[in-house]
Design an enzyme around this catalytic site. Structure first.
Site, short mmCIF file in Angstrom:
data_model
loop_
_atom_site.label_atom_id
_atom_site.label_comp_id
_atom_site.label_asym_id
_atom_site.label_seq_id
_atom_site.Cartn_x
_atom_site.Cartn_y
_atom_site.Cartn_z
N GLU A 144 0.82 -1.21 0.00
CA GLU A 144 0.00 0.00 0.00
C GLU A 144 0.85 1.26 0.00
OE1 GLU A 144 -4.06 -1.69 2.13
OE2 GLU A 144 -2.71 -0.41 3.27
N HIS A 177 -10.33 0.56 0.37
CA HIS A 177 -10.63 -0.35 1.46
C HIS A 177 -12.11 -0.75 1.50
CE1 HIS A 177 -6.67 1.01 2.85
NE2 HIS A 177 -6.67 -0.07 3.60
#
Length: 240
Positions: A144, A177
């Site tokens: 990420e 997410h």
């Protein structure tokens, strides 16, 4: 954007989508190997995320080796090793602090439940297949930070101010997410890691802070959840 960065983004997206093929595949392989169907339904996601994240991380690191060093246009040279270590450690507390503030704003101003289905799912996967903790604590944060900070934020920061680049990249980070009710919380985390990246000029600094924070949250949620339930709103239990 460099072509190598484009390849990395494609690899990351394919990894995320691979769950729809990989999990059923692992399940069928397990059944043919004589495993219990109930166990395989619970363990297959854990097996696959470890496999897919591991392979993708290796591919992305190999691609990065071929890309030229791309320093942020914020300082003449990256922070010294000593300064970077200080910011990496401080970044853990900054990340938890930002998460706590955002969680309280969500709960008190917008009435958002501080709980997270994503977190609960990840914890269940870890309990069934403990090796998947490597993904939530290490592999995931590294990927990420490379994708959302080094590539997306870094590319935007060369054209726009910090606030614009951090806002856009953090919102993308939050939306990735798939918990839109917590978009403020995830965006706050994105801002924190972007700040660490800009302040030091080293992607390893937000990577360390992200890994350390996620590891702390996983350990707390798995082993000290009952004792620390009264501060769950502060820690949040999210896996950014």
């Amino acid at each position: 954007m460099k072509k190598e960065y484009g390849y990395i983004l494609i690899a990351y997206i394919l990894m995320q989508l691979s769950i729809f093929i990989g999990v059923p595949l692992v399940y069928r392989i397990g059944i043919r190997a004589g495993q219990d169907p109930v166990f395989m339904r619970q363990a297959a996601p854990g097996y696959w995320i470890v496999i897919s994240f591991s392979i993708t991380l290796i591919i992305i690191l190999l691609i990065l080796r071929k890309a030229r060093t791309d320093a942020l246009l914020v300082r003449k040279a990256p922070a010294s090793p000593g300064e970077s270590i200080v910011w990496a450690i401080a970044g853990v507390f900054l990340a938890l602090f930002a998460q706590g503030i955002a969680a309280n704003i969500e709960a008190n101003l917008f009435g958002v439940d501080p709980g997270s289905k994503n977190t609960e799912n990840i914890l269940q996967i870890i309990k069934t297949f403990p090796a998947s903790m490597l993904v939530s604590s290490i592999f995931g944060p590294i990927l990420e930070e490379i994708v959302f900070r080094k590539i997306i934020f870094g590319s935007l920061y060369k054209r726009f101010s910090f606030w614009i680049a951090a806002t856009i990249s953090s919102v993308i980070f939050a939306m990735a997410h798939m918990e839109f009710e917590h978009i403020l919380l995830y965006s706050a985390m994105g801002f924190t890691f972007a700040f660490l990246y800009v302040r030091t000029g080293r992607i390893l600094v937000p990577i360390f802070a992200h890994v350390a924070m996620n590891t702390l949250v996983v350990v707390v949620q798995l082993f000290y959840r009952d004792q620390l339930q009264h501060i769950q709103g502060l820690i949040g239990g999210f896996f950014q």
